[in-house]
Structure formats: structure tokens, C-alpha cells
Design a protein around this motif. Structure first.
Motif, PDB file in Angstrom:
ATOM      1  N   VAL B  39       0.847  -1.189   0.000  1.00 44.70           N
ATOM      2  CA  VAL B  39       0.000   0.000   0.000  1.00 44.70           C
ATOM      3  C   VAL B  39       0.886   1.244   0.000  1.00 44.70           C
ATOM      4  CG1 VAL B  39      -0.225   0.005   2.535  1.00 44.70           C
ATOM      5  CG2 VAL B  39      -1.979   1.122   1.148  1.00 44.70           C
ATOM      6  N   ILE B  40       0.449   2.268  -0.727  1.00 44.09           N
ATOM      7  CA  ILE B  40       1.109   3.570  -0.729  1.00 44.09           C
ATOM      8  C   ILE B  40       0.125   4.569  -0.128  1.00 44.09           C
ATOM      9  CG2 ILE B  40       2.129   5.376  -2.180  1.00 44.09           C
ATOM     10  CD1 ILE B  40       2.864   3.121  -4.164  1.00 44.09           C
ATOM     11  N   MET B  41       0.639   5.409   0.774  1.00 47.26           N
ATOM     12  CA  MET B  41      -0.240   6.292   1.540  1.00 47.26           C
ATOM     13  C   MET B  41      -0.739   7.461   0.685  1.00 47.26           C
ATOM     14  SD  MET B  41      -0.371   4.623   4.231  1.00 47.26           S
ATOM     15  CE  MET B  41       0.587   3.152   4.596  1.00 47.26           C
ATOM     16  N   PRO B  42      -1.928   7.959   1.005  1.00 43.59           N
ATOM     17  CA  PRO B  42      -2.505   9.077   0.258  1.00 43.59           C
ATOM     18  C   PRO B  42      -1.572  10.279   0.245  1.00 43.59           C
ATOM     19  CG  PRO B  42      -4.109   8.177   1.799  1.00 43.59           C
ATOM     20  CD  PRO B  42      -2.795   7.507   2.096  1.00 43.59           C
ATOM     21  N   GLY B  43      -1.420  10.885  -0.923  1.00 38.34           N
ATOM     22  CA  GLY B  43      -0.594  12.076  -1.048  1.00 38.34           C
ATOM     23  C   GLY B  43       0.880  11.821  -1.257  1.00 38.34           C
ATOM     24  N   ALA B  44       1.320  10.584  -1.087  1.00 39.16           N
ATOM     25  CA  ALA B  44       2.745  10.276  -1.247  1.00 39.16           C
ATOM     26  C   ALA B  44       3.157  10.444  -2.704  1.00 39.16           C
ATOM     27  CB  ALA B  44       3.032   8.854  -0.773  1.00 39.16           C
ATOM     28  N   ALA B  45       4.335  11.029  -2.918  1.00 37.11           N
ATOM     29  CA  ALA B  45       4.927  11.161  -4.256  1.00 37.11           C
ATOM     30  C   ALA B  45       6.311  10.534  -4.179  1.00 37.11           C
ATOM     31  CB  ALA B  45       5.009  12.626  -4.661  1.00 37.11           C
ATOM     32  N   LEU B  46       6.444   9.357  -4.746  1.00 38.59           N
ATOM     33  CA  LEU B  46       7.631   8.531  -4.531  1.00 38.59           C
ATOM     34  C   LEU B  46       8.262   8.128  -5.855  1.00 38.59           C
ATOM     35  CD1 LEU B  46       5.987   6.116  -1.920  1.00 38.59           C
ATOM     36  CD2 LEU B  46       7.210   8.256  -1.456  1.00 38.59           C
ATOM     37  N   THR B  47       9.571   7.931  -5.829  1.00 36.67           N
ATOM     38  CA  THR B  47      10.277   7.383  -6.995  1.00 36.67           C
ATOM     39  C   THR B  47      10.912   6.057  -6.597  1.00 36.67           C
ATOM     40  OG1 THR B  47      10.755   9.581  -7.874  1.00 36.67           O
ATOM     41  CG2 THR B  47      12.102   7.762  -8.691  1.00 36.67           C
ATOM     42  N   PHE B  48      10.597   5.021  -7.338  1.00 37.81           N
ATOM     43  CA  PHE B  48      11.144   3.691  -7.084  1.00 37.81           C
ATOM     44  C   PHE B  48      12.133   3.302  -8.184  1.00 37.81           C
ATOM     45  CE2 PHE B  48       7.241   3.557  -4.665  1.00 37.81           C
ATOM     46  CZ  PHE B  48       7.587   2.830  -3.544  1.00 37.81           C
ATOM     47  N   ASN B  49      13.293   2.854  -7.770  1.00 35.87           N
ATOM     48  CA  ASN B  49      14.249   2.276  -8.715  1.00 35.87           C
ATOM     49  C   ASN B  49      14.064   0.770  -8.734  1.00 35.87           C
ATOM     50  OD1 ASN B  49      15.710   4.714  -9.456  1.00 35.87           O
ATOM     51  ND2 ASN B  49      16.348   4.731  -7.303  1.00 35.87           N
ATOM     52  N   VAL B  50      14.093   0.209  -9.902  1.00 38.54           N
ATOM     53  CA  VAL B  50      13.726  -1.182 -10.134  1.00 38.54           C
ATOM     54  C   VAL B  50      14.953  -1.984 -10.576  1.00 38.54           C
ATOM     55  CG1 VAL B  50      12.510  -2.582 -11.843  1.00 38.54           C
ATOM     56  CG2 VAL B  50      11.320  -0.740 -10.641  1.00 38.54           C
ATOM     57  N   GLY B  51      15.130  -3.162 -10.005  1.00 38.24           N
ATOM     58  CA  GLY B  51      16.178  -4.066 -10.480  1.00 38.24           C
ATOM     59  C   GLY B  51      15.598  -4.987 -11.541  1.00 38.24           C
ATOM     60  N   ALA B  52      15.027  -6.092 -11.105  1.00 40.36           N
ATOM     61  CA  ALA B  52      14.311  -6.978 -12.031  1.00 40.36           C
ATOM     62  C   ALA B  52      13.081  -6.241 -12.569  1.00 40.36           C
ATOM     63  CB  ALA B  52      13.890  -8.240 -11.293  1.00 40.36           C
ATOM     64  N   PRO B  53      12.632  -6.611 -13.754  1.00 40.88           N
ATOM     65  CA  PRO B  53      11.407  -5.999 -14.289  1.00 40.88           C
ATOM     66  C   PRO B  53      10.243  -6.183 -13.313  1.00 40.88           C
ATOM     67  CG  PRO B  53      12.449  -7.417 -15.933  1.00 40.88           C
ATOM     68  CD  PRO B  53      13.162  -7.664 -14.639  1.00 40.88           C
ATOM     69  N   GLU B  54       9.369  -5.219 -13.278  1.00 40.71           N
ATOM     70  CA  GLU B  54       8.231  -5.289 -12.360  1.00 40.71           C
ATOM     71  C   GLU B  54       6.917  -5.092 -13.102  1.00 40.71           C
ATOM     72  OE1 GLU B  54       8.513  -2.616  -9.043  1.00 40.71           O
ATOM     73  OE2 GLU B  54      10.344  -3.559  -8.281  1.00 40.71           O
ATOM     74  N   LEU B  55       5.935  -5.832 -12.637  1.00 41.32           N
ATOM     75  CA  LEU B  55       4.544  -5.605 -13.033  1.00 41.32           C
ATOM     76  C   LEU B  55       3.807  -5.114 -11.797  1.00 41.32           C
ATOM     77  CD1 LEU B  55       2.019  -5.891 -14.884  1.00 41.32           C
ATOM     78  CD2 LEU B  55       1.834  -8.256 -14.054  1.00 41.32           C
ATOM     79  N   MET B  56       3.240  -3.910 -11.906  1.00 42.54           N
ATOM     80  CA  MET B  56       2.497  -3.327 -10.780  1.00 42.54           C
ATOM     81  C   MET B  56       1.006  -3.370 -11.118  1.00 42.54           C
ATOM     82  SD  MET B  56       4.189  -1.979  -8.059  1.00 42.54           S
ATOM     83  CE  MET B  56       3.333  -0.476  -7.551  1.00 42.54           C
ATOM     84  N   GLU B  57       0.252  -4.179 -10.364  1.00 45.04           N
ATOM     85  CA  GLU B  57      -1.200  -4.266 -10.531  1.00 45.04           C
ATOM     86  C   GLU B  57      -1.855  -3.451  -9.416  1.00 45.04           C
ATOM     87  OE1 GLU B  57      -2.542  -8.489 -11.441  1.00 45.04           O
ATOM     88  OE2 GLU B  57      -0.509  -8.837 -10.713  1.00 45.04           O
TER      89      GLU B  57
END
Lengths: 107, 107
Positions: B39-57
Motif C-alpha cells: 500500500v502507498i499512503m494518500p498524497g505520497a509522491a515517490l520514486t522507485f528504482n527497479v532491479g528486475a522488471p516489475e509488473l504493478m497491478e
């Protein structure tokens, strides 16, 4: 102690309390019972009101806990647990990231 | 779509990112693969760096996402998903509580 809970289903939607200071996911067992696996953020000082009796097992981190009716805070760390009676409450102060498993129902 | 993931194990220790603005638990499948439910909290503005490919559902909530290399933010809501390439990154702005399932590995 295993670092996983096996042979279960997990709820896709998190349970978010106190603006994210406590976040858990629900875990469903084959017998129909439910637990939650959760985390309390470092520095959080929270009071939880309890419906069904709860068993809180601390799996990582350290916290101070005062259960309603008890005079003092006690320290709980990984491997320890405490019980909260039906319709009770407890205050918890997280020293660091406190991970827990919460079970519901009678003893 | 079921509101649970069945026949899995769940890690007891949460993954906490950005001071708790994102919290997930790891989910392990019988074939050895791992996903996270988070879960990501309301209002959060985040940058994620990815290693292996990711699928975000996205399973609940609404967010704006800009994947590295794309010019614009796009809106994703419950039932939609996006992919991030190996060693890529993405920015995500959570409008409300955004629940997700993240899968790792190749397509």
C-alpha cells in the motif's frame, strides 16, 4: 521460528491505521480463522481499542506496551507476546520498526 | 477478481519504504516465485528504482505514474497495471490509499 506463515491466503487490501503509523495485511487460514501480519513505525505511540480478544506476537523490533488495567508499561521484543482482553485496549510505543502477528478470538 | 491471493506463504516482516509511505508484505508461491502485496499512503509522491522488471497491478485506489523514459504521467486505478523495465524507475503519486500487487521477473 519460521520467517513465513505457510499455507494461507492473504488479503489484497492493507489495513491502514493512524495515517499509516500501523499497516497490516489480513491472513486467512484453511480453518477459516484470520490473523493479521503488520508493522508499527518507529517512534509511533498508539492506542488500540480491541473488540475480540487479541494475542499480539512481536516478531521483530522492540516496544513498550501498557494494557488497560495494568499499572505500568512493559517491554516486548521479538519472540515475546501479550494478550488483550475482549473490549480492552492497549497503548504501544514502538522503539523501532515493530513487526507483529495479531490473532483474534478466545484463548 | 478475488480479494485474496490463495495458496501462498506470507513473510512475517514488512518491507517499509520512504518512512512508511509505502509498506508491503512478501508473498511466496508454491513455484518459488515471490510477489509483494502493498500500500502507498494518500498524497505520497515517490520514486522507485527497479532491479528486475516489475509488473504493478493496482487493486484499490488511484495514482498518477510516470515510468522512466515516458514523457507524461498516466492515471492508473483499481484493475489497471503497468510494467517497469529492468533497471528502470517510476514515479508514483498516490491520490488516495493505493493498494497494489507487485510481480518480479521477465514478462
Amino acid at each position: 521460528m519460521s520467517d513465513k506463515i505457510d499455507n494461507i491466503s492473504v488479503g489484497k487490501k492493507a489495513n491502514v491505521f493512524f495515517d499509516g503509523k500501523c499497516v497490516s495485511h489480513s491472513v486467512f487460514f484453511p480453518d477459516g480463522s484470520r490473523k493479521t501480519v503488520g508493522v508499527i513505525m518507529p517512534g509511533a505511540a498508539l492506542t488500540f481499542n480491541v473488540g475480540a480478544p487479541e494475542l499480539m506476537e512481536i516478531t521483530a523490533g522492540e516496544c513498550q506496551v501498557r494494557i488497560a488495567g495494568e499499572p505500568d508499561f512493559k517491554t516486548y521484543a521479538a519472540g515475546s507476546s501479550f494478550k488483550v482482553a475482549e473490549n480492552g485496549s492497549f497503548e504501544i510505543h514502538a522503539k523501532d520498526e515493530v513487526n507483529y502477528i495479531c490473532s483474534f478470538g478466545s484463548d
